[in-house]
Design an enzyme around this catalytic site. Structure first.
Site, PDB file in Angstrom:
ATOM      1  N   GLU A 261      50.846  -4.901   7.915  1.00 52.55           N
ATOM      2  CA  GLU A 261      50.703  -3.931   6.840  1.00 52.55           C
ATOM      3  C   GLU A 261      50.494  -4.673   5.522  1.00 52.55           C
ATOM      4  O   GLU A 261      51.114  -5.722   5.295  1.00 52.55           O
ATOM      5  CB  GLU A 261      51.948  -3.044   6.761  1.00 52.55           C
ATOM      6  CG  GLU A 261      52.121  -2.218   8.043  1.00 52.55           C
ATOM      7  CD  GLU A 261      53.293  -1.245   8.021  1.00 52.55           C
ATOM      8  OE1 GLU A 261      54.046  -1.249   7.030  1.00 52.55           O
ATOM      9  OE2 GLU A 261      53.439  -0.501   8.994  1.00 52.55           O
ATOM     10  N   HIS A 284      52.613   4.001   6.180  1.00 53.39           N
ATOM     11  CA  HIS A 284      54.058   3.831   6.428  1.00 53.39           C
ATOM     12  C   HIS A 284      54.886   4.693   5.465  1.00 53.39           C
ATOM     13  O   HIS A 284      55.789   4.207   4.786  1.00 53.39           O
ATOM     14  CB  HIS A 284      54.460   2.359   6.296  1.00 53.39           C
ATOM     15  CG  HIS A 284      55.701   2.037   7.082  1.00 53.39           C
ATOM     16  ND1 HIS A 284      55.924   0.833   7.673  1.00 53.39           N
ATOM     17  CD2 HIS A 284      56.814   2.788   7.368  1.00 53.39           C
ATOM     18  CE1 HIS A 284      57.091   0.829   8.281  1.00 53.39           C
ATOM     19  NE2 HIS A 284      57.661   2.011   8.116  1.00 53.39           N
TER      20      HIS A 284
HETATM   21  N1  NAD Z   1      57.592   5.633   9.617  1.00 55.08           N
HETATM   22  C1  NAD Z   1      58.660   5.457   8.883  1.00 55.08           C
HETATM   23  O1  NAD Z   1      58.604   5.486   7.660  1.00 55.08           O
HETATM   24  C2  NAD Z   1      59.992   5.282   9.554  1.00 55.08           C
HETATM   25  C3  NAD Z   1      61.147   5.714   8.910  1.00 55.08           C
HETATM   26  C4  NAD Z   1      62.365   5.608   9.580  1.00 55.08           C
HETATM   27  C5  NAD Z   1      62.413   5.017  10.845  1.00 55.08           C
HETATM   28  N2  NAD Z   1      61.270   4.549  11.429  1.00 55.08           N
HETATM   29  C6  NAD Z   1      61.292   3.953  12.763  1.00 55.08           C
HETATM   30  O2  NAD Z   1      61.468   4.985  13.711  1.00 55.08           O
HETATM   31  C7  NAD Z   1      62.059   4.456  14.897  1.00 55.08           C
HETATM   32  C8  NAD Z   1      63.185   5.352  15.369  1.00 55.08           C
HETATM   33  O3  NAD Z   1      64.190   5.425  14.372  1.00 55.08           O
HETATM   34  P1  NAD Z   1      65.624   6.088  14.705  1.00 55.08           P
HETATM   35  O4  NAD Z   1      66.375   6.116  13.439  1.00 55.08           O
HETATM   36  O5  NAD Z   1      65.442   7.334  15.482  1.00 55.08           O
HETATM   37  O6  NAD Z   1      66.217   4.948  15.657  1.00 55.08           O
HETATM   38  P2  NAD Z   1      67.397   5.077  16.705  1.00 55.08           P
HETATM   39  O7  NAD Z   1      67.928   3.715  16.879  1.00 55.08           O
HETATM   40  O8  NAD Z   1      68.322   6.176  16.307  1.00 55.08           O
HETATM   41  O9  NAD Z   1      66.668   5.541  18.049  1.00 55.08           O
HETATM   42  C9  NAD Z   1      65.838   4.701  18.818  1.00 55.08           C
HETATM   43  C10 NAD Z   1      65.967   5.163  20.254  1.00 55.08           C
HETATM   44  O10 NAD Z   1      64.982   4.481  21.052  1.00 55.08           O
HETATM   45  C11 NAD Z   1      65.585   4.154  22.284  1.00 55.08           C
HETATM   46  N3  NAD Z   1      64.795   3.081  22.892  1.00 55.08           N
HETATM   47  C12 NAD Z   1      64.706   1.791  22.513  1.00 55.08           C
HETATM   48  N4  NAD Z   1      63.809   1.141  23.271  1.00 55.08           N
HETATM   49  C13 NAD Z   1      63.312   2.053  24.152  1.00 55.08           C
HETATM   50  C14 NAD Z   1      62.330   1.997  25.160  1.00 55.08           C
HETATM   51  N5  NAD Z   1      61.655   0.870  25.432  1.00 55.08           N
HETATM   52  N6  NAD Z   1      62.074   3.115  25.874  1.00 55.08           N
HETATM   53  C15 NAD Z   1      62.740   4.273  25.596  1.00 55.08           C
HETATM   54  N7  NAD Z   1      63.683   4.384  24.645  1.00 55.08           N
HETATM   55  C16 NAD Z   1      63.951   3.294  23.920  1.00 55.08           C
HETATM   56  C17 NAD Z   1      67.005   3.774  21.928  1.00 55.08           C
HETATM   57  O11 NAD Z   1      67.862   3.831  23.045  1.00 55.08           O
HETATM   58  C18 NAD Z   1      67.334   4.829  20.873  1.00 55.08           C
HETATM   59  O12 NAD Z   1      67.866   6.009  21.453  1.00 55.08           O
HETATM   60  C19 NAD Z   1      62.496   3.038  14.538  1.00 55.08           C
HETATM   61  O13 NAD Z   1      61.560   2.123  15.055  1.00 55.08           O
HETATM   62  C20 NAD Z   1      62.445   3.015  13.026  1.00 55.08           C
HETATM   63  O14 NAD Z   1      62.192   1.724  12.517  1.00 55.08           O
HETATM   64  C21 NAD Z   1      60.060   4.695  10.804  1.00 55.08           C
END
Ligand code: NAD
Length: 402
Positions: A261, A284
Site C-alpha cells: 500500500e 484501506h
Molecule cells: N479494512 C480495514 O480498515 C480494517 C479495519 C479493521 C480490521 N481489519 C482487518 O480485518 C480482519 C478481521 O478483524 P477482526 O477484528 O474481526 O479480527 P478477529 O481476530 O476478531 O477475527 C479473526 C478471525 O479469523 C479467524 N481465522 C484466522 N485465520 C483463519 C483461517 N485461516 N481460516 C478461518 N478463520 C481464520 C480467527 O479464528 C478469528 O475468529 C483483520 O485482518 C484485521 O486486520 C481491517
C-alpha cells in the site's frame, strides 16, 4: 499525574489529547508519522507515545527511549511495534481492537449491495452518457448466500447485519465460534466456497494466512460469485482474482487492502485490479470513519490513563492483565518481572524489611513475564525502591503515590 509528557503523532483524534491533558499529562501533537533518529530525539523526556500504523517503534528506537513507559497504538494492528522488545523493557502497549468493527461491517454491507446490483458499472455508464436500463446480472440480497471466512469481531457482526437484510449466512473459522442467529458453520473452507454467492474474507493477519486465497479458492466459488477482502492485502493473490474477473467466472469484487500500500495520501497506487468492471477499490478505509477515529482516540487514551494512574493492564497487547481497584491513600507498586520462582517472595521480603504493610496485591503471569501490583502503607524510601529495582528478576518498577 503531573510531570508526565505524551507525544501523539499521526493526527490522532483530539479526544485523546483532551483526555490525557485532563488527567494532568502534558501533550504534544504531530500530524505525521515519525521514524528512526527523528523519533528517538522526539522521545527524550517522553513517557507516553501515541502512534497509528505509520510510525515504526523498533527495538533500536526503544533502546534509545529510556523515559518511555507506555505506547498507545491508536489503531487495530500492532505489527509496527516490536512487542518483544517493548516487553523486555517493561513498556506497556495498548491498542483499540474493537473501535472500528462497525465501520468495516457497514462498508462490507454497502459493497455487497453495490456489487450485487452492479451499481458501479451502471454509474460508470451513466457518467459516460450511456443509458443501459437492464435487470441482467442484478440481484436482491434477500435469499442470497453470504460466506464469511473468519468469524471474529468483524465477521460475526457482518453475519448479524447481513441476516437482517435477508441473506443466508454461513461461516468458516479455524477457532470454535458461536454461530449467531441462523448462521451455519461450515466444517471446511471448501464447503463454504462451494455454497456462497458472496464470499467475504475477515481473518486475521497471522503468518500462516499469507496467500491463503488464490486461484484454487476462487475456482471453488460458483460462477457469478462476488468476493470481498477488507482484512489484509497479503492474504489474496490479486493476479488470480484479476483472471477470474476478466474470464467472467466472478461477477465482482471489493478490495480495501493491498499487499503493497502507498505510504501516504496522494502517493500513486498500482494494482492488477485497476480498471476492472464491477470491482470496487478503496484505500484501506474499512475502519476509517470519524466515529471510529473518535472511539479509538477515546478508548486508547482511556487505557493509557488507566495504566499510568493505577497500573491497569486490561486488554494490554503485551503485558499480563491486572485490574486492581485502588485503595485510598495506599502507595501502589507496579513490579514487572521475569516469570521465575521466588519473584513474589523477594518482593514480600524487601517490603517487610522496609516496614511496609501490604494492603492488597495481585499477580498475573503470561509466558516469560509476571506483573505484580501491590498496595502498601508506610513510608516508601529509595532504599526499598532501589532494592526492588535491583532484584535479579525485575524488569521495571514504577511507583504511584497514594
Ligand atoms: N479494512 C480495514 O480498515 C480494517 C479495519 C479493521 C480490521 N481489519 C482487518 O480485518 C480482519 C478481521 O478483524 P477482526 O477484528 O474481526 O479480527 P478477529 O481476530 O476478531 O477475527 C479473526 C478471525 O479469523 C479467524 N481465522 C484466522 N485465520 C483463519 C483461517 N485461516 N481460516 C478461518 N478463520 C481464520 C480467527 O479464528 C478469528 O475468529 C483483520 O485482518 C484485521 O486486520 C481491517
Amino acid at each position: 499525574m503531573t510531570g508526565l509528557k505524551a507525544l501523539l503523532v499521526e493526527g490522532i483524534h483530539p479526544v485523546a489529547a483532551d483526555l490525557l491533558t485532563t488527567s494532568g499529562i502534558e501533550v504534544e501533537r504531530e500530524s505525521r508519522a515519525f521514524g528512526g533518529d527523528e523519533l528517538v530525539s522526539r522521545l527524550a523526556g517522553v513517557q507516553v507515545l501515541g502512534i497509528r500504523s505509520g510510525t515504526h517503534v523498533t527495538a533500536e528506537v526503544l533502546a534509545q527511549a529510556p523515559d518511555l513507559r507506555v505506547i498507545g497504538a491508536f489503531c487495530i494492528g500492532t505489527n509496527q511495534i516490536d512487542l518483544q522488545a517493548a516487553t523486555a523493557r517493561g513498556i506497556a502497549v495498548f491498542n483499540a481492537p474493537f473501535s472500528n468493527t462497525r465501520s468495516v461491517v457497514e462498508l462490507a454491507i454497502a459493497e455487497i449491495i453495490a456489487l450485487t446490483r452492479r451499481l458501479t458499472v451502471q454509474d460508470d455508464a451513466m457518467h459516460a452518457g450511456q443509458w443501459r436500463k437492464s435487470a441482467k446480472g442484478s440481484h436482491e440480497l434477500r435469499g442470497r448466500r453470504l460466506g464469511i471466512v473468519g468469524y471474529g469481531k468483524i465477521g460475526s457482526q457482518l453475519s448479524v447485519l447481513a441476516e437482517a437484510l435477508g441473506m443466508h449466512v454461513r461461516f468458516y473459522d479455524t477457532a470454535d465460534r458461536l454461530a449467531l442467529g441462523n448462521a451455519r458453520r461450515c466444517a471446511t473452507l471448501e464447503e463454504l466456497l462451494g455454497d456462497s454467492d458472496v464470499v467475504s474474507l475477515h481473518v486475521d493477519g497471522r503468518p500462516g494466512n499469507s496467500g491463503m486465497f488464490g486461484d484454487a479458492q476462487f475456482g471453488l466459488m460458483p460462477p457469478g460469485g462476488i468476493f470481498l477482502n477488507l482484512s489484509r492485502g497479503f492474504l489474496v493473490d490479486h493476479g488470480a482474482l484479476r483472471e477470474r474477473i476478466v474470464s467472467g467466472h466472478l461477477a465482482g469484487a471489493a478490495v480495501d487492502v493491498f499487499p503493497k500500500e502507498p505510504a501516504g495520501a496522494g502517493d500513486p497506487f498500482e494494482s492488477e485490479l485497476r480498471g476492472l468492471p464491477n470491482v470496487i477499490l478503496t484505500p484501506h478505509i474499512g475502519g476509517s470513519t470519524e466515529e471510529a477515529q473518535q472511539d479509538i482516540g477515546d478508548f486508547v487514551a482511556g487505557k493509557l490513563v488507566g495504566y499510568l494512574r493505577a497500573g491497569v493492564t486490561g486488554l494490554s497487547v503485551n503485558l499480563p492483565e491486572v485490574q486492581l481497584p485502588r485503595l485510598g491513600g495506599a502507595i501502589r507498586l507496579l513490579l514487572l518481572h521475569r516469570n521465575q520462582p521466588g519473584a513474589l517472595a523477594h518482593l514480600a521480603g524487601v517490603l517487610a524489611e522496609g516496614g511496609l504493610n501490604v494492603e492488597q496485591q495481585l499477580l498475573t503471569t503470561a509466558g516469560t513475564v509476571g506483573y505484580a501490583v501491590t498496595d502498601v502503607r508506610g513510608t516508601l524510601g529509595t532504599d526499598v525502591t532501589d532494592r526492588l529495582r535491583g532484584l535479579p528478576e525485575t524488569i521495571r518498577l514504577d511507583v504511584i503515590p497514594g
